[in-house]
Design a protein around this motif. Structure first.
Motif, PDB file in Angstrom:
ATOM      1  N   CYS A  63      48.716  32.040  43.476  1.00 31.15           N
ATOM      2  CA  CYS A  63      48.129  32.294  42.160  1.00 31.15           C
ATOM      3  C   CYS A  63      46.624  32.051  42.150  1.00 31.15           C
ATOM      4  O   CYS A  63      45.903  32.664  41.352  1.00 31.15           O
ATOM      5  CB  CYS A  63      48.786  31.406  41.109  1.00 31.15           C
ATOM      6  SG  CYS A  63      50.517  31.813  40.750  1.00 31.15           S
ATOM      7  N   PHE A  64      46.141  31.137  42.996  1.00 28.83           N
ATOM      8  CA  PHE A  64      44.726  30.773  42.988  1.00 28.83           C
ATOM      9  C   PHE A  64      43.939  31.414  44.132  1.00 28.83           C
ATOM     10  O   PHE A  64      42.725  31.208  44.221  1.00 28.83           O
ATOM     11  CB  PHE A  64      44.576  29.251  43.053  1.00 28.83           C
ATOM     12  CG  PHE A  64      44.882  28.560  41.752  1.00 28.83           C
ATOM     13  CD1 PHE A  64      43.934  28.503  40.747  1.00 28.83           C
ATOM     14  CD2 PHE A  64      46.116  27.971  41.529  1.00 28.83           C
ATOM     15  CE1 PHE A  64      44.211  27.865  39.541  1.00 28.83           C
ATOM     16  CE2 PHE A  64      46.402  27.334  40.334  1.00 28.83           C
ATOM     17  CZ  PHE A  64      45.448  27.279  39.325  1.00 28.83           C
ATOM     18  N   ASN A  65      44.601  32.172  44.989  1.00 29.22           N
ATOM     19  CA  ASN A  65      43.905  32.865  46.085  1.00 29.22           C
ATOM     20  C   ASN A  65      43.591  34.287  45.628  1.00 29.22           C
ATOM     21  O   ASN A  65      44.511  35.075  45.383  1.00 29.22           O
ATOM     22  CB  ASN A  65      44.797  32.878  47.329  1.00 29.22           C
ATOM     23  CG  ASN A  65      44.138  33.560  48.508  1.00 29.22           C
ATOM     24  OD1 ASN A  65      43.769  34.723  48.446  1.00 29.22           O
ATOM     25  ND2 ASN A  65      44.020  32.850  49.608  1.00 29.22           N
ATOM     26  N   PRO A  66      42.319  34.661  45.478  1.00 26.59           N
ATOM     27  CA  PRO A  66      41.984  35.967  44.900  1.00 26.59           C
ATOM     28  C   PRO A  66      42.598  37.150  45.648  1.00 26.59           C
ATOM     29  O   PRO A  66      43.088  38.095  45.021  1.00 26.59           O
ATOM     30  CB  PRO A  66      40.453  36.006  44.968  1.00 26.59           C
ATOM     31  CG  PRO A  66      40.031  34.577  45.007  1.00 26.59           C
ATOM     32  CD  PRO A  66      41.112  33.860  45.758  1.00 26.59           C
ATOM     33  N   GLU A  67      42.574  37.093  46.967  1.00 26.59           N
ATOM     34  CA  GLU A  67      43.111  38.219  47.746  1.00 26.59           C
ATOM     35  C   GLU A  67      44.619  38.328  47.582  1.00 26.59           C
ATOM     36  O   GLU A  67      45.152  39.437  47.392  1.00 26.59           O
ATOM     37  CB  GLU A  67      42.746  38.058  49.233  1.00 26.59           C
ATOM     38  CG  GLU A  67      41.274  38.197  49.544  1.00 26.59           C
ATOM     39  CD  GLU A  67      40.470  36.951  49.202  1.00 26.59           C
ATOM     40  OE1 GLU A  67      41.081  35.859  49.026  1.00 26.59           O
ATOM     41  OE2 GLU A  67      39.239  37.060  49.087  1.00 26.59           O
ATOM     42  N   LEU A  68      45.313  37.196  47.660  1.00 29.93           N
ATOM     43  CA  LEU A  68      46.765  37.227  47.501  1.00 29.93           C
ATOM     44  C   LEU A  68      47.142  37.624  46.076  1.00 29.93           C
ATOM     45  O   LEU A  68      48.072  38.411  45.868  1.00 29.93           O
ATOM     46  CB  LEU A  68      47.363  35.858  47.839  1.00 29.93           C
ATOM     47  CG  LEU A  68      47.265  35.402  49.297  1.00 29.93           C
ATOM     48  CD1 LEU A  68      47.887  34.026  49.451  1.00 29.93           C
ATOM     49  CD2 LEU A  68      47.925  36.394  50.229  1.00 29.93           C
ATOM     50  N   LEU A  69      46.439  37.082  45.086  1.00 28.66           N
ATOM     51  CA  LEU A  69      46.718  37.415  43.696  1.00 28.66           C
ATOM     52  C   LEU A  69      46.612  38.919  43.476  1.00 28.66           C
ATOM     53  O   LEU A  69      47.493  39.537  42.857  1.00 28.66           O
ATOM     54  CB  LEU A  69      45.740  36.664  42.786  1.00 28.66           C
ATOM     55  CG  LEU A  69      45.892  36.825  41.275  1.00 28.66           C
ATOM     56  CD1 LEU A  69      45.331  35.598  40.565  1.00 28.66           C
ATOM     57  CD2 LEU A  69      45.200  38.063  40.753  1.00 28.66           C
ATOM     58  N   ALA A  70      45.540  39.522  43.978  1.00 29.68           N
ATOM     59  CA  ALA A  70      45.352  40.965  43.793  1.00 29.68           C
ATOM     60  C   ALA A  70      46.427  41.768  44.510  1.00 29.68           C
ATOM     61  O   ALA A  70      47.008  42.705  43.953  1.00 29.68           O
ATOM     62  CB  ALA A  70      43.964  41.368  44.280  1.00 29.68           C
ATOM     63  N   GLU A  71      46.711  41.396  45.743  1.00 31.30           N
ATOM     64  CA  GLU A  71      47.701  42.153  46.513  1.00 31.30           C
ATOM     65  C   GLU A  71      49.090  42.064  45.886  1.00 31.30           C
ATOM     66  O   GLU A  71      49.785  43.074  45.740  1.00 31.30           O
ATOM     67  CB  GLU A  71      47.736  41.638  47.950  1.00 31.30           C
ATOM     68  CG  GLU A  71      48.876  42.180  48.809  1.00 31.30           C
ATOM     69  CD  GLU A  71      48.877  43.693  48.959  1.00 31.30           C
ATOM     70  OE1 GLU A  71      49.953  44.256  49.270  1.00 31.30           O
ATOM     71  OE2 GLU A  71      47.819  44.322  48.761  1.00 31.30           O
ATOM     72  N   ILE A  72      49.497  40.864  45.492  1.00 28.99           N
ATOM     73  CA  ILE A  72      50.833  40.702  44.909  1.00 28.99           C
ATOM     74  C   ILE A  72      50.921  41.435  43.574  1.00 28.99           C
ATOM     75  O   ILE A  72      51.945  42.057  43.253  1.00 28.99           O
ATOM     76  CB  ILE A  72      51.172  39.206  44.748  1.00 28.99           C
ATOM     77  CG1 ILE A  72      51.308  38.552  46.131  1.00 28.99           C
ATOM     78  CG2 ILE A  72      52.459  39.022  43.955  1.00 28.99           C
ATOM     79  CD1 ILE A  72      51.399  37.041  46.085  1.00 28.99           C
ATOM     80  N   THR A  73      49.882  41.377  42.771  1.00 29.57           N
ATOM     81  CA  THR A  73      49.880  42.075  41.483  1.00 29.57           C
ATOM     82  C   THR A  73      50.023  43.574  41.663  1.00 29.57           C
ATOM     83  O   THR A  73      50.716  44.255  40.884  1.00 29.57           O
ATOM     84  CB  THR A  73      48.585  41.759  40.717  1.00 29.57           C
ATOM     85  OG1 THR A  73      48.489  40.345  40.481  1.00 29.57           O
ATOM     86  CG2 THR A  73      48.545  42.479  39.379  1.00 29.57           C
ATOM     87  N   LEU A  74      49.385  44.125  42.703  1.00 31.97           N
ATOM     88  CA  LEU A  74      49.361  45.577  42.907  1.00 31.97           C
ATOM     89  C   LEU A  74      50.600  46.111  43.624  1.00 31.97           C
ATOM     90  O   LEU A  74      50.902  47.307  43.521  1.00 31.97           O
ATOM     91  CB  LEU A  74      48.112  45.970  43.702  1.00 31.97           C
ATOM     92  CG  LEU A  74      46.788  45.882  42.940  1.00 31.97           C
ATOM     93  CD1 LEU A  74      45.613  45.978  43.904  1.00 31.97           C
ATOM     94  CD2 LEU A  74      46.713  46.978  41.885  1.00 31.97           C
ATOM     95  N   GLN A  75      51.313  45.258  44.336  1.00 34.57           N
ATOM     96  CA  GLN A  75      52.459  45.740  45.132  1.00 34.57           C
ATOM     97  C   GLN A  75      53.455  46.563  44.315  1.00 34.57           C
ATOM     98  O   GLN A  75      53.804  47.691  44.703  1.00 34.57           O
ATOM     99  CB  GLN A  75      53.163  44.563  45.808  1.00 34.57           C
ATOM    100  CG  GLN A  75      52.423  44.017  47.008  1.00 34.57           C
ATOM    101  CD  GLN A  75      53.091  42.784  47.589  1.00 34.57           C
ATOM    102  OE1 GLN A  75      53.973  42.180  46.971  1.00 34.57           O
ATOM    103  NE2 GLN A  75      52.666  42.388  48.777  1.00 34.57           N
ATOM    104  N   PRO A  76      53.956  46.081  43.181  1.00 29.29           N
ATOM    105  CA  PRO A  76      54.943  46.870  42.438  1.00 29.29           C
ATOM    106  C   PRO A  76      54.350  48.107  41.777  1.00 29.29           C
ATOM    107  O   PRO A  76      55.064  49.087  41.555  1.00 29.29           O
ATOM    108  CB  PRO A  76      55.463  45.878  41.387  1.00 29.29           C
ATOM    109  CG  PRO A  76      54.338  44.925  41.197  1.00 29.29           C
ATOM    110  CD  PRO A  76      53.709  44.778  42.548  1.00 29.29           C
TER     111      PRO A  76
END
Length: 376
Positions: A63-76
């Motif tokens: 939730c606090f890692n910008p790259e992971l947050l963006a990637e997980i949000t965009l996956q679906p």
């Protein structure tokens, strides 16, 4: 734009979705180019690409890692052709950012090291500062870069009652007995706690709005455990303060809770533009309850102000029953919502589940459901 406060004007400048994006059109009560659909928890354990990321990263870390947050949000969004992305977050993120000692424990959920049950503990509860949310702002920028102009990004926060329950109980609760006992026996402490939490939630949402999200959802997970009377006295005023604070940003605001069929009218009166409906109440019945509550509260108001846009409400378990059952349920729900709109009891319809995607859901079943909605 020049007449707007600087922060609101900056937020408007950062939003990149088209004004006629299906989600935004439906939220305004206009005819969208296609019926918009997204699903709560669409970014999560139902997706193999999400599980691959989570092998090496914890929930709060993600939730606090910008790259992971963006990637997980965009996956679906990429996989299902969703009309909206929902920011990957958790209800306790603003508390964690503020410095509350808590963690998300696998198989249990958020656990608070020191429960908040006294006035002294309430007074010591930190209020989040915008600078503590910089990584989330950066992540939102990454999400916006990955969306089409007809897709929106929804910001997210937990409502005060749900956050308070986690703090008072020390974690998830089946009955919320400690929370309710505090409400009933020490209402002064309860109201103080709610007043303490409200600025943190507002700031969390303001940071998201100013980073460029196109809509907001206030999620009251546990409000369905309350009676209408208790909701009005102990919860509604604080949720209303949040909607009032966010209204100048001019973006659609959604209010949703689980098991809140008896509270739909009260939740609508808190001030959202869109009311989420779980799967237990037919959409046209939900619209009638909301419209009646608005009419009773504002009998001389224009008819258009006696309706809210609706969001919902497929049973998450229906996605396990095969494509024919899913298609039948999608058709039924869309017809219920359309009837409510024709009667003037609803302004628009955003298709969703009646809660979140279940972890073992077949991703292809979700994709097929999105396709069915887009046919309607």
């Amino acid at each position: 734009m020049s007449d707007l406060p600087a922060d609101v004007a900056a937020a408007e400048a950062r939003r990149r979705a088209d004004k006629d994006a299906p989600f935004l059109a439906a939220a305004r009560g206009e005819k969208p180019s296609r019926r918009p659909v997204w699903m709560m928890r669409q970014a999560g354990r139902s997706l193999p690409e999400y599980r691959e990321i989570r092998k090496n990263h914890g929930m709060l870390e993600s939730c606090f890692n910008p790259e992971l947050l963006a990637e997980i949000t965009l996956q679906p969004v990429r996989r299902h052709d969703a009309d909206a992305a929902i920011l990957f977050s958790d209800i306790v993120v603003p508390l964690k950012a503020a410095g509350v000692d808590l963690d998300i424990v696998a198989g249990r959920g958020p656990v608070v090291e020191h429960p908040v049950r006294t006035q002294e503990a309430v007074d010591e509860l930190p209020i989040v500062e915008p600078g503590q949310l910089d990584s989330i702002v950066e992540g939102i920028g990454g999400v916006l870069e990955g969306l089409r102009n007809d897709q929106v990004l929804i910001g997210f926060a937990g409502a005060p009652f749900t956050l308070a329950s986690y703090l008072v109980e020390g974690g998830p609760s089946k009955n919320h007995e400690v929370t309710k006992a505090l409400m009933y026996t020490h209402p002064d402490v309860w109201h103080s706690l709610m007043r303490r939490l409200t600025p943190t939630i507002v700031r969390f949402l303001q940071v998201q709005a100013e980073a460029g999200v196109d809509a907001l959802q206030l999620f009251d997970s546990w409000a369905g455990y309350l009676s209408a009377r208790d909701y009005r006295e102990f919860v509604q005023p604080f949720s209303a303060q949040i909607f009032d604070a966010m209204r100048p940003y001019g973006i659609p605001m959604i209010h949703f809770g689980v098991g809140t069929g008896e509270l739909l009218g009260e939740m609508a009166l808190a001030g959202p533009d869109v009311v989420g409906v779980d799967w237990r109440v037919p959409m046209d019945s939900a619209a009638a309850r909301i419209s009646a509550a608005l009419q009773e509260a504002k009998p001389t108001a224009e008819p258009a102000s006696r309706a809210k846009a609706l969001q919902g409400n497929l049973d998450p378990a229906a996605l396990f029953a095969g494509p024919d059952i899913t298609a039948e349920n999608v058709a039924r729900i869309c017809a219920e919502a359309d009837r409510a709109i024709e009667r003037g009891q609803a302004r628009g319809h955003i298709f969703n589940l009646g809660h979140g995607v279940l972890p073992n859901t077949d991703p292809d079943a979700i994709t097929r459901a999105f396709e069915e909605v887009h046919k309607r």
